[in-house]
Scaffold this motif. Structure first.
Motif, mmCIF file in Angstrom:
data_model
loop_
_atom_site.group_PDB
_atom_site.id
_atom_site.type_symbol
_atom_site.label_atom_id
_atom_site.label_comp_id
_atom_site.label_asym_id
_atom_site.label_seq_id
_atom_site.Cartn_x
_atom_site.Cartn_y
_atom_site.Cartn_z
ATOM 1 N N ASP A 49 0.823 -1.298 0.051
ATOM 2 C CA ASP A 49 -0.074 0.134 0.100
ATOM 3 C C ASP A 49 0.938 1.078 0.143
ATOM 4 O O ASP A 49 2.163 1.162 0.228
ATOM 5 C CB ASP A 49 -0.803 0.037 1.356
ATOM 6 C CG ASP A 49 -1.741 1.176 1.467
ATOM 7 O OD1 ASP A 49 -2.218 1.656 0.572
ATOM 8 O OD2 ASP A 49 -1.805 1.841 2.515
ATOM 9 N N TYR A 51 -0.090 5.060 0.942
ATOM 10 C CA TYR A 51 -0.368 5.850 2.012
ATOM 11 C C TYR A 51 -0.359 5.322 3.285
ATOM 12 O O TYR A 51 -1.091 4.290 3.663
ATOM 13 C CB TYR A 51 -1.485 6.856 1.927
ATOM 14 C CG TYR A 51 -1.480 7.758 0.708
ATOM 15 C CD1 TYR A 51 -0.924 8.953 0.748
ATOM 16 C CD2 TYR A 51 -1.776 7.511 -0.535
ATOM 17 C CE1 TYR A 51 -0.470 9.791 -0.208
ATOM 18 C CE2 TYR A 51 -1.467 8.036 -1.718
ATOM 19 C CZ TYR A 51 -0.914 9.424 -1.275
ATOM 20 O OH TYR A 51 -0.609 10.251 -2.676
ATOM 21 N N GLY A 52 0.430 5.608 4.493
ATOM 22 C CA GLY A 52 0.528 4.870 5.655
ATOM 23 C C GLY A 52 1.666 3.863 5.643
ATOM 24 O O GLY A 52 2.045 3.196 6.572
ATOM 25 N N ASP A 256 -1.716 -0.437 6.163
ATOM 26 C CA ASP A 256 -1.895 0.024 7.065
ATOM 27 C C ASP A 256 -3.315 0.078 7.418
ATOM 28 O O ASP A 256 -3.744 0.563 8.454
ATOM 29 C CB ASP A 256 -1.380 1.491 7.188
ATOM 30 C CG ASP A 256 -2.221 2.446 6.484
ATOM 31 O OD1 ASP A 256 -2.544 2.091 5.267
ATOM 32 O OD2 ASP A 256 -2.208 3.564 6.907
ATOM 33 N N THR A 257 -4.280 -0.460 6.872
ATOM 34 C CA THR A 257 -5.752 -0.159 6.782
ATOM 35 C C THR A 257 -6.526 -1.812 7.034
ATOM 36 O O THR A 257 -6.185 -2.454 5.946
ATOM 37 C CB THR A 257 -6.455 0.534 5.801
ATOM 38 O OG1 THR A 257 -5.739 1.760 5.969
ATOM 39 C CG2 THR A 257 -7.860 0.841 6.224
ATOM 40 N N ASP A 261 -6.505 -3.193 2.991
ATOM 41 C CA ASP A 261 -5.425 -3.848 2.680
ATOM 42 C C ASP A 261 -5.554 -5.498 3.044
ATOM 43 O O ASP A 261 -5.148 -6.335 2.273
ATOM 44 C CB ASP A 261 -4.097 -3.198 3.123
ATOM 45 C CG ASP A 261 -3.885 -1.724 2.953
ATOM 46 O OD1 ASP A 261 -4.091 -1.569 1.623
ATOM 47 O OD2 ASP A 261 -3.861 -1.025 3.581
HETATM 48 MG MG LIG Z 1 -2.995 3.083 3.520
#
Ligand SMILES: [Mg+2]
Length: 303
Positions: A49, A51-52, A256-257, A261
């Motif tokens: 992923d 972002y994060g 991160d989600t 993810d």
């Molecule tokens: Mg993310």
């Protein structure tokens, strides 16, 4: 910009389980590791992923660029799989290079690539209302569609399909006008970016997944939204096809989600690694896992 509380993200996802793949958790509790290097040798493909995981906003996350170099040094193929509807793969590599990552175009796959594939087969453009700024990289495919951003969110009478592409420039007033003019009507719903929100510092801004959840909840839409990004299988399938992967167990999805993810990766039969440096960075990770009911194979502080 519509600002959400971080806690509301998982609550909104949880209200629409029918939009997502079924939960397919690992048999055992997550294993805590120090980082990707501990497990990377077990995999034929690593999906990341953005972002994060690689960056927060446009700032790279400490250690991420080094982790990519480690993958290269060990000849482990990888692909960034991002719910990004402002950038397709042909321009994404350039964007990442300005953030310190040396990706090539075929090392990035975005939900805009999947959306563009769908749009290429579409006719009847004048019946489609789009949520996207007037300047957008897919403008050649959006020709003839009605830009709801240009109508202050109001849906004209002839519109039968709503395409939620990106939240850039979409205001609370536009959202309110869209909901008001959708009342009593039914639409086909297409979602370029299924994410509910994007973290920016200590707040979360609403993204297309939120706009559609709000619309559906307020106007009782019956259609199941068609998703072009994680956790829907299409984007993952395209990534593994590109790398000619036959055994999904040999793929690791890093994110991160939990709802995008990890849920999506588990449903594909991949192994999953949840990082604590993104959307859940200030939370007790085991509590979040327990409250969502979605569990990864591994947890690490960062890449
Ligand atoms: Mg993310």
């Amino acid at each position: 910009m519509i600002v959400l509380s971080p806690d509301s993200l998982n609550e909104i996802y949880a209200r629409h389980p029918g939009w997502y793949p079924a939960i397919a958790n690992p048999q055992s509790a997550p294993v805590f590791i120090d980082g990707l290097a501990d497990i990377m040798a077990q995999f034929d493909l690593i999906l990341l992923d953005s972002y994060g995981v690689l960056c927060r906003g446009s700032t790279p996350i400490e250690g991420a660029a080094e982790a990519i170099q480690q993958l290269r040094a060990n000849n482990i193929p990888f692909c960034v799989v991002s719910n990004d509807t402002l950038t397709n793969r042909s321009v994404a590599a350039e964007k990442y290079q300005s953030r310190g990552f040396d990706f090539t175009a075929d090392e990035v796959l975005t939900s805009l690539d999947i959306t563009e594939q769908y749009l290429q087969g579409l006719t009847n453009h004048n019946r489609i209302g789009v949520i996207a700024p007037l300047e957008h990289p897919s403008n050649h495919l959006l020709e003839g569609m009605v830009r709801l951003n240009g109508c202050n969110g109001e849906i004209p009478e002839n519109i039968a399909t709503l395409l939620f592409l990106t939240g850039a420039g979409w205001t609370a007033k536009m959202q309110e006008n869209m909901v008001t003019t959708a009342n009593g009507r039914q639409f086909e719903l297409l979602v370029g970016n299924p994410d509910i929100g994007a973290p920016h510092g200590d707040h979360v801004t609403a993204t297309p997944g939120y706009f559609i959840a709000d619309l559906v909840e307020q106007t009782i839409q019956k259609a199941k939204p068609v998703l072009f990004g994680k956790p829907d299988p299409v984007i993952f399938s395209m990534a593994i096809k590109q790398h000619q992967i036959t055994d999904p167990c040999r793929v690791l999805m890093v994110g991160d989600t939990l709802y995008t993810d990890i849920l999506g990766g588990n449903a594909m039969g991949f192994k999953t690694l949840l990082l604590q440096c993104g959307v859940y960075q200030n939370e007790d990770i085991m509590e979040v896992i327990a409250s969502t009911g979605i569990s990864p194979h591994y947890v690490a502080p960062g890449l």
